[in-house]
Structure formats: C-alpha cells, structure tokens
Design an enzyme around this catalytic site. Structure first.
Site, PDB file in Angstrom:
ATOM      1  N   ALA A  66       4.902   0.776   5.793  1.00 24.39           N
ATOM      2  CA  ALA A  66       4.471  -0.528   6.290  1.00 24.39           C
ATOM      3  C   ALA A  66       3.166  -0.871   5.580  1.00 24.39           C
ATOM      4  CB  ALA A  66       4.271  -0.469   7.791  1.00 24.39           C
ATOM      5  N   GLY A 111       7.310   3.649   7.032  1.00 27.10           N
ATOM      6  CA  GLY A 111       8.347   2.633   7.229  1.00 27.10           C
ATOM      7  C   GLY A 111       9.412   2.670   6.135  1.00 27.10           C
ATOM      8  N   GLU A 114      11.701   5.370   7.203  1.00 27.22           N
ATOM      9  CA  GLU A 114      12.449   4.865   8.360  1.00 27.22           C
ATOM     10  C   GLU A 114      13.532   3.874   7.915  1.00 27.22           C
ATOM     11  OE1 GLU A 114       8.572   3.869  10.245  1.00 27.22           O
ATOM     12  OE2 GLU A 114       9.464   4.715  12.049  1.00 27.22           O
ATOM     13  N   GLU A 134       2.301   8.624   8.794  1.00 27.49           N
ATOM     14  CA  GLU A 134       1.567   7.759   9.733  1.00 27.49           C
ATOM     15  C   GLU A 134       0.462   8.510  10.471  1.00 27.49           C
ATOM     16  OE1 GLU A 134       4.859   7.731   9.337  1.00 27.49           O
ATOM     17  OE2 GLU A 134       5.681   5.728   9.634  1.00 27.49           O
TER      18      GLU A 134
HETATM   19  N1  COA Z   1       0.421  -0.446   2.368  1.00 25.96           N
HETATM   20  C1  COA Z   1      -0.312  -1.257   1.608  1.00 25.96           C
HETATM   21  N2  COA Z   1      -0.597  -1.014   0.312  1.00 25.96           N
HETATM   22  C2  COA Z   1      -0.105   0.117  -0.212  1.00 25.96           C
HETATM   23  C3  COA Z   1       0.654   1.024   0.524  1.00 25.96           C
HETATM   24  C4  COA Z   1       0.937   0.705   1.878  1.00 25.96           C
HETATM   25  N3  COA Z   1       1.677   1.482   2.672  1.00 25.96           N
HETATM   26  N4  COA Z   1       0.992   2.066  -0.260  1.00 25.96           N
HETATM   27  C5  COA Z   1       0.451   1.803  -1.465  1.00 25.96           C
HETATM   28  N5  COA Z   1      -0.228   0.631  -1.438  1.00 25.96           N
HETATM   29  C6  COA Z   1      -0.950  -0.024  -2.529  1.00 25.96           C
HETATM   30  C7  COA Z   1      -2.274   0.651  -2.818  1.00 25.96           C
HETATM   31  O1  COA Z   1      -3.279   0.228  -1.916  1.00 25.96           O
HETATM   32  C8  COA Z   1      -2.517   0.191  -4.227  1.00 25.96           C
HETATM   33  O2  COA Z   1      -2.949  -1.145  -4.197  1.00 25.96           O
HETATM   34  P1  COA Z   1      -4.213  -1.617  -5.124  1.00 25.96           P
HETATM   35  O3  COA Z   1      -3.754  -1.360  -6.540  1.00 25.96           O
HETATM   36  O4  COA Z   1      -4.359  -3.077  -4.798  1.00 25.96           O
HETATM   37  O5  COA Z   1      -5.367  -0.772  -4.734  1.00 25.96           O
HETATM   38  C9  COA Z   1      -1.126   0.190  -4.822  1.00 25.96           C
HETATM   39  O6  COA Z   1      -0.220   0.097  -3.732  1.00 25.96           O
HETATM   40  C10 COA Z   1      -0.785   1.442  -5.613  1.00 25.96           C
HETATM   41  O7  COA Z   1      -0.986   2.560  -4.767  1.00 25.96           O
HETATM   42  P2  COA Z   1      -1.908   3.817  -5.178  1.00 25.96           P
HETATM   43  O8  COA Z   1      -2.374   4.466  -3.907  1.00 25.96           O
HETATM   44  O9  COA Z   1      -2.962   3.400  -6.152  1.00 25.96           O
HETATM   45  O10 COA Z   1      -0.830   4.712  -5.920  1.00 25.96           O
HETATM   46  P3  COA Z   1      -0.870   6.305  -6.094  1.00 25.96           P
HETATM   47  O11 COA Z   1       0.227   6.623  -7.064  1.00 25.96           O
HETATM   48  O12 COA Z   1      -2.240   6.782  -6.384  1.00 25.96           O
HETATM   49  O13 COA Z   1      -0.465   6.900  -4.650  1.00 25.96           O
HETATM   50  C11 COA Z   1       0.848   7.016  -2.634  1.00 25.96           C
HETATM   51  C12 COA Z   1       0.816   6.688  -4.145  1.00 25.96           C
HETATM   52  C13 COA Z   1       2.222   6.598  -2.104  1.00 25.96           C
HETATM   53  C14 COA Z   1       0.640   8.520  -2.431  1.00 25.96           C
HETATM   54  C15 COA Z   1      -0.277   6.224  -1.918  1.00 25.96           C
HETATM   55  O14 COA Z   1      -0.190   4.863  -2.305  1.00 25.96           O
HETATM   56  C16 COA Z   1      -0.190   6.278  -0.425  1.00 25.96           C
HETATM   57  O15 COA Z   1      -0.543   7.279   0.187  1.00 25.96           O
HETATM   58  N6  COA Z   1       0.266   5.163   0.221  1.00 25.96           N
HETATM   59  C17 COA Z   1       0.322   5.063   1.657  1.00 25.96           C
HETATM   60  C18 COA Z   1       1.484   5.830   2.223  1.00 25.96           C
HETATM   61  C19 COA Z   1       1.500   5.719   3.737  1.00 25.96           C
HETATM   62  O16 COA Z   1       0.609   6.200   4.425  1.00 25.96           O
HETATM   63  N7  COA Z   1       2.554   5.097   4.258  1.00 25.96           N
HETATM   64  C20 COA Z   1       2.738   4.921   5.670  1.00 25.96           C
HETATM   65  C21 COA Z   1       2.183   3.616   6.078  1.00 25.96           C
HETATM   66  S1  COA Z   1       2.395   3.359   7.824  1.00 25.96           S
END
Ligand code: COA
Length: 260
Positions: A66, A111, A114, A134
């Site tokens: 999400a 999400g 999910e 989460e």
């Molecule tokens: N919501 C909003 N933005 C998200 C996102 C999410 N769930 N997951 C990734 N993004 C965005 C990042 O903020 C970043 O945006 P920016 O370039 O404007 O800063 C972009 O997507 C790229 O992500 P980034 O974190 O730079 O990539 P990465 O390869 O270093 O890491 C992940 C990848 C998936 C490990 C990391 O993005 C992450 O942990 N995301 C969240 C996962 C999460 O907690 N999901 C559950 C949400 S309830």
C-alpha cells in the site's frame, strides 16, 4: 474506461492488467485501488473476457505494498475505511468467477503480497521477493493478509512471515506453497498466459463452479461444503457443456464448449 495507474490489454479473451506506477514500485494508492476495482468489475461482467493475468510494470516490482505516503496520515476512521475498501477489491478478484493468475515479477510486499494472495494462482519470477513488512512500519495487514496467508501456507508459516516482516525469495516462497512456480523473468508472462489458456480450454461453467465451491467451501464445515459441491455437480449436469464434453470424449474429438 481510461486508467491513470493501470494498463489493461485484452488479447484473445485474456485481460492483462498491469499496475503502472513503476517509479513508486507500483505501490497501491487509493486511486490505483479504485482503478483495480473498476478494471476487475469490467473483466467480470464482460463475457468476451474469460480470465486475467495481473502483474506490475517495470523491472523491480509486482507491487511494493500500500502507498506508505497515504497510510502515514490516515486517521483511525480513514484506516478502517481504507482497509474495508481494499478488502472488497481483493474479494472481487477472488470471487470473479474467472481464473486470475498473479505474475509476480518482483517485490510483492504488504498489500502487494495480499493482492497476489487474492489471485487464484501465483507464478513468480526468479527475482521475486514476497513478504508482509507492515509490522516494521508499526501497522499490520489490512487487505486480508492475516486471513488468506494462513489459509494458503498454514498458521505457523504465516505467523512467521506476519510477525517477522521478513521477505522470502522466490525459491523459499515456492517451498512453502506461497507461489506455485518460479520461472526466469523472460518466461514469466508467456508461461502465465500458456497456463491460463490451458484453463480456458476447459468448460467455462466448470471453471466458474469450481472457483465458487473452493472459495465458499473453505469457509464452511466440510459436510456443508460437500453438499454444495454435490449440488453444483448436479446443476452442471444440466449444461450443454456437460453433454458436449462427455460426448466429445466418447467420439475421440476436442470439445467445443459454449459456456452454458
Ligand atoms: N509506498 C510508497 N512508496 C513506495 C513504496 C510504498 N509501499 N515502496 C516503494 N516506494 C517508493 C520509494 O519511496 C521510492 O520513491 P522515491 O524514488 O520517490 O523516493 C521508490 O518507490 C523506489 O523505492 P526504493 O525504496 O528507493 O527502492 P529500493 O530498491 O531501494 O527498495 C524496497 C525496494 C521494496 C525494499 C523498498 O522500497 C521498501 O521497503 N518499500 C516498502 C515496502 C513495504 O513496507 N510495504 C508495505 C507497505 S504497507
């Protein structure tokens, strides 16, 4: 309908729905959830579309969760409503009556995991990483992950994922039954399409009733679920497809199903 955050392509009876926010790793903001709901409502009601593949745009992600930006400012009332709205979208996919395959082409987190769980089959590319992080954000699953994950992989494995928030790589997800197959990236979409076409060569009513009884039956006591199965089995005996399918076997030819 035109979409801002989805690409929807229909090819020979199959809809390919691609979540298209690659710069945000296809994170599910409210607009994307609304568009997914509309897209699957359209797929469900279009008799020309018989199944769907759901995937993510770009090289890295199926869906990375999400949208954390939106979650960060939500009130308790917003949070509850967002969760209920999201659950309804995923329920629509699970209860579509047509097979939906998740082509998990990268991160499927929160999400995103999910969403993949609401699809009927999950096929992953070798670079896929799945999990429910989460808890690392001080929240919890809100799109029925606490319910679908244990039903799919068992309570112990689900709780390990739900409580640790750790990601699994594709092979580990395969080992615990979270995904059905793992494929090289370039084979993912062609193999998903081939599998879906194999399903769609079968009787459409057979597919619909099978999805219905598996979904509904798992929530019922066994005796009631078996009774539902027997009732649908009886009903399917009234279809032209049943006559055609059995006759085609006896005449040693391919069946031509009409979906009635
Ligand atoms: N919501 C909003 N933005 C998200 C996102 C999410 N769930 N997951 C990734 N993004 C965005 C990042 O903020 C970043 O945006 P920016 O370039 O404007 O800063 C972009 O997507 C790229 O992500 P980034 O974190 O730079 O990539 P990465 O390869 O270093 O890491 C992940 C990848 C998936 C490990 C990391 O993005 C992450 O942990 N995301 C969240 C996962 C999460 O907690 N999901 C559950 C949400 S309830």
């Amino acid at each position: 309908m035109s979409y801002q955050n989805l690409l929807v392509e229909t090819r020979d009876g199959i809809a390919i729905v691609t979540i298209n926010r690659p710069d945000k790793l296809n994170a599910l903001n409210d607009r994307t959830m609304h568009e997914l709901d509309a897209a699957f409502a359209a797929i469900g009601s279009d008799p020309a579309v018989r199944g769907a593949i759901l995937t993510g745009a770009g090289e890295k992600a199926f869906v990375a969760g999400a949208d954390i930006g939106e979650l960060s400012t939500q009130s308790p009332v917003d949070g509850k409503e967002r969760s209920i709205r999201g659950q309804r979208v995923l329920d629509r996919i699970e209860n579509l009556g047509k097979p939906v395959i998740a082509a998990v082409n990268g991160f499927a987190l929160g999400g995103g995991c999910e969403l993949a769980l609401a699809c009927h089959v999950r096929i992953a590319s070798e670079n896929a990483r799945l999990g429910t992080p989460e808890v690392k954000l001080g929240i919890m699953c809100g799109y029925a992950g606490t319910q679908r994950l244990p039903r799919l992989v068992g309570k112990g494995r689900a709780l390990e994922l739900l409580l640790s928030g750790e990601m699994l790589d594709a092979q580990e997800a395969l080992r615990i039954g979270l995904v059905n197959r793992v494929l090289p990236k370039d084979k993912l979409l062609p193999e998903c399409e081939a599998l879906l076409r194999k399903m769609l060569a079968n009787g459409p009513v057979s597919l619909r009733f099978t999805l219905e009884v598996v979904n509904a039956g798992l929530e019922m006591p066994l005796a009631e679920a078996q009774y539902l199965e027997a009732t649908l089995f009886g009903l399917i005996c009234s279809t032209e497809d049943m006559k055609e399918g059995t006759r085609a076997f006896l005449e040693k030819r391919a069946a031509k199903f009409q979906g009635r």
